[in-house]
Motif scaffolding. Structure first.
Motif, mmCIF file in Angstrom:
data_model
loop_
_atom_site.group_PDB
_atom_site.id
_atom_site.type_symbol
_atom_site.label_atom_id
_atom_site.label_comp_id
_atom_site.label_asym_id
_atom_site.label_seq_id
_atom_site.Cartn_x
_atom_site.Cartn_y
_atom_site.Cartn_z
ATOM 1 N N ALA A 16 38.069 33.819 49.870
ATOM 2 C CA ALA A 16 38.014 32.444 50.363
ATOM 3 C C ALA A 16 39.079 32.206 51.429
ATOM 4 C CB ALA A 16 38.193 31.477 49.195
ATOM 5 N N ARG A 17 40.263 32.773 51.246
ATOM 6 C CA ARG A 17 41.342 32.606 52.229
ATOM 7 C C ARG A 17 40.963 33.203 53.576
ATOM 8 N NH1 ARG A 17 45.929 35.217 53.858
ATOM 9 N NH2 ARG A 17 45.511 37.040 52.542
ATOM 10 N N HIS A 18 40.168 34.264 53.556
ATOM 11 C CA HIS A 18 39.732 34.891 54.804
ATOM 12 C C HIS A 18 38.419 34.315 55.330
ATOM 13 C CE1 HIS A 18 42.800 37.950 55.303
ATOM 14 N NE2 HIS A 18 42.727 38.239 54.018
ATOM 15 N N GLY A 19 37.903 33.294 54.669
ATOM 16 C CA GLY A 19 36.729 32.609 55.173
ATOM 17 C C GLY A 19 35.397 33.221 54.791
ATOM 18 N N LEU A 20 35.375 34.101 53.789
ATOM 19 C CA LEU A 20 34.107 34.690 53.363
ATOM 20 C C LEU A 20 33.269 33.643 52.635
ATOM 21 C CD1 LEU A 20 32.718 37.552 53.314
ATOM 22 C CD2 LEU A 20 33.462 37.696 50.930
ATOM 23 N N ALA A 21 31.983 33.559 52.986
ATOM 24 C CA ALA A 21 31.119 32.540 52.388
ATOM 25 C C ALA A 21 30.813 32.841 50.919
ATOM 26 C CB ALA A 21 29.823 32.437 53.187
ATOM 27 N N LEU A 22 30.801 34.125 50.553
ATOM 28 C CA LEU A 22 30.476 34.515 49.182
ATOM 29 C C LEU A 22 31.633 34.152 48.258
ATOM 30 C CD1 LEU A 22 28.420 36.037 47.354
ATOM 31 C CD2 LEU A 22 29.706 38.122 47.866
ATOM 32 N N ALA A 23 31.352 33.344 47.233
ATOM 33 C CA ALA A 23 32.416 32.858 46.351
ATOM 34 C C ALA A 23 32.976 33.950 45.455
ATOM 35 C CB ALA A 23 31.900 31.695 45.504
ATOM 36 N N GLN A 24 32.137 34.890 45.044
ATOM 37 C CA GLN A 24 32.556 35.939 44.114
ATOM 38 C C GLN A 24 32.211 37.295 44.711
ATOM 39 O OE1 GLN A 24 33.832 34.716 40.785
ATOM 40 N NE2 GLN A 24 34.896 36.614 41.239
ATOM 41 N N PRO A 25 33.110 37.931 45.436
ATOM 42 C CA PRO A 25 32.765 39.194 46.098
ATOM 43 C C PRO A 25 32.588 40.362 45.135
ATOM 44 C CG PRO A 25 35.072 38.669 46.452
ATOM 45 C CD PRO A 25 34.455 37.485 45.788
ATOM 46 N N PHE A 26 33.267 40.320 43.985
ATOM 47 C CA PHE A 26 33.177 41.426 43.033
ATOM 48 C C PHE A 26 32.869 40.911 41.625
ATOM 49 C CE2 PHE A 26 36.277 43.143 46.180
ATOM 50 C CZ PHE A 26 35.522 44.215 46.620
ATOM 51 N N ARG A 27 32.099 41.725 40.902
ATOM 52 C CA ARG A 27 31.895 41.484 39.466
ATOM 53 C C ARG A 27 32.289 42.759 38.731
ATOM 54 N NH1 ARG A 27 26.654 40.791 38.978
ATOM 55 N NH2 ARG A 27 26.064 42.463 37.560
ATOM 56 N N PHE A 28 33.292 42.659 37.884
ATOM 57 C CA PHE A 28 33.816 43.824 37.180
ATOM 58 C C PHE A 28 33.182 43.940 35.803
ATOM 59 C CE2 PHE A 28 36.941 42.765 40.345
ATOM 60 C CZ PHE A 28 37.372 43.996 40.807
ATOM 61 N N GLU A 29 32.772 45.155 35.470
ATOM 62 C CA GLU A 29 32.173 45.429 34.169
ATOM 63 C C GLU A 29 32.876 46.629 33.542
ATOM 64 O OE1 GLU A 29 27.990 45.973 34.601
ATOM 65 O OE2 GLU A 29 27.626 43.867 35.189
ATOM 66 N N LEU A 30 33.282 46.471 32.287
ATOM 67 C CA LEU A 30 33.936 47.563 31.576
ATOM 68 C C LEU A 30 32.876 48.521 31.056
ATOM 69 C CD1 LEU A 30 36.609 48.735 30.578
ATOM 70 C CD2 LEU A 30 36.343 47.382 28.488
ATOM 71 N N GLY A 31 32.887 49.748 31.562
ATOM 72 C CA GLY A 31 31.917 50.755 31.145
ATOM 73 C C GLY A 31 32.352 51.463 29.874
#
Length: 256
Positions: A74-89
């Protein structure tokens, strides 16, 4: 005639490879959806303390990563609110191939191929298929493990190997290592001197416009350390003491 056909076939294959790589890179930097990052814990030393830590490990240990990247994007102006989704494998039993002990392009290429082959065999694609696979190598803290092996993130193959401490007290610094290697898989480069490990100004400074420039208050994530003077720096205690600099943001497609 046969030779010309073979040459055309080789040129066609080369063109297909180049276009495929360009398309993959474009998709990687499109940021039109959250990138799924699968985290696979591994006991690097087989010690009881490490095993006890891994038995208690859950996804909450990585929540700060998701929040950090959302705020930085968000600070860099990316429109995507959640760039990563982490999942514990799942817990991994087999050890990945060890990185080469000696530097050199041939050794690095050989290890990269073996690592990608190992990842393909040991963590086959599931549904949904993760965009990135990070293998977390946990070590029990001791006097002998004050300095961990070098962690690695590979853009080709979209995978990384992060060496971490099996201790709740080190959770913050562990997250910094994971975040650093993750951005390598998206094309971010290191921003520190390989010999001294000191951050390189200006791109290795979190606030390059700060006056006076030293000491800095935070670490640029891909520099890995907070520069205090021209010869001194310290490792950040957690993601709250780091940020993604402008050059790194451009390298991963957050800025144009």
């Amino acid at each position: 005639m046969v030779t010309r056909r073979r040459l055309l076939l080789l040129l066609f294959i080369l063109l297909a490879v180049v276009l495929s790589a360009a398309l993959a890179r474009w998709r990687m930097h499109a940021w039109d959806r959250p990138q799924v990052v699968a985290l696979y814990p591994i006991s690097a030393d087989g010690l009881p303390a490490t095993e006890a830590y891994l038995q208690r490990l859950d996804g909450a240990a990585f929540d700060a990563l998701q929040d950090f990247f959302a705020a930085e994007a968000a600070r860099h102006g990316l429109a995507l609110a959640q760039p990563f989704r982490f999942e514990l494998g799942r817990r991994m039993v087999k050890q990945p191939p060890a990185p080469p002990s000696q530097a050199g392009p041939l050794a690095a290429i050989s290890w990269s191929l073996r690592m990608r082959w190992w990842a393909w065999r040991e963590t086959p694609a599931t549904s949904p298929v993760p965009d990135v696979r990070l293998y977390l190598m946990f070590h029990a803290p001791s006097r002998e493990t004050q300095r961990l092996p070098h962690s690695v993130g590979l853009q080709k193959g979209r995978l990384g190997l992060a060496h971490l401490f099996a201790s709740p007290a080190q959770q913050g610094s562990n997250q910094v290592v994971i975040a650093h290697e993750l951005l390598h898989t998206f094309g971010a480069s290191d921003k520190y001197d390989g010999a001294s490990l000191q951050p390189r100004p200006p791109e290795g400074y979190a606030e390059p416009e700060r006056f006076p420039p030293l000491p800095q208050l935070k670490a640029e994530l891909m520099a890995g350390r907070i520069p205090l003077s021209e010869t001194e720096s310290r490792i950040p205690a957690g993601l709250g003491e780091t940020l993604v600099g402008e050059r790194s943001a451009r390298e991963i497609g957050w800025r144009r």
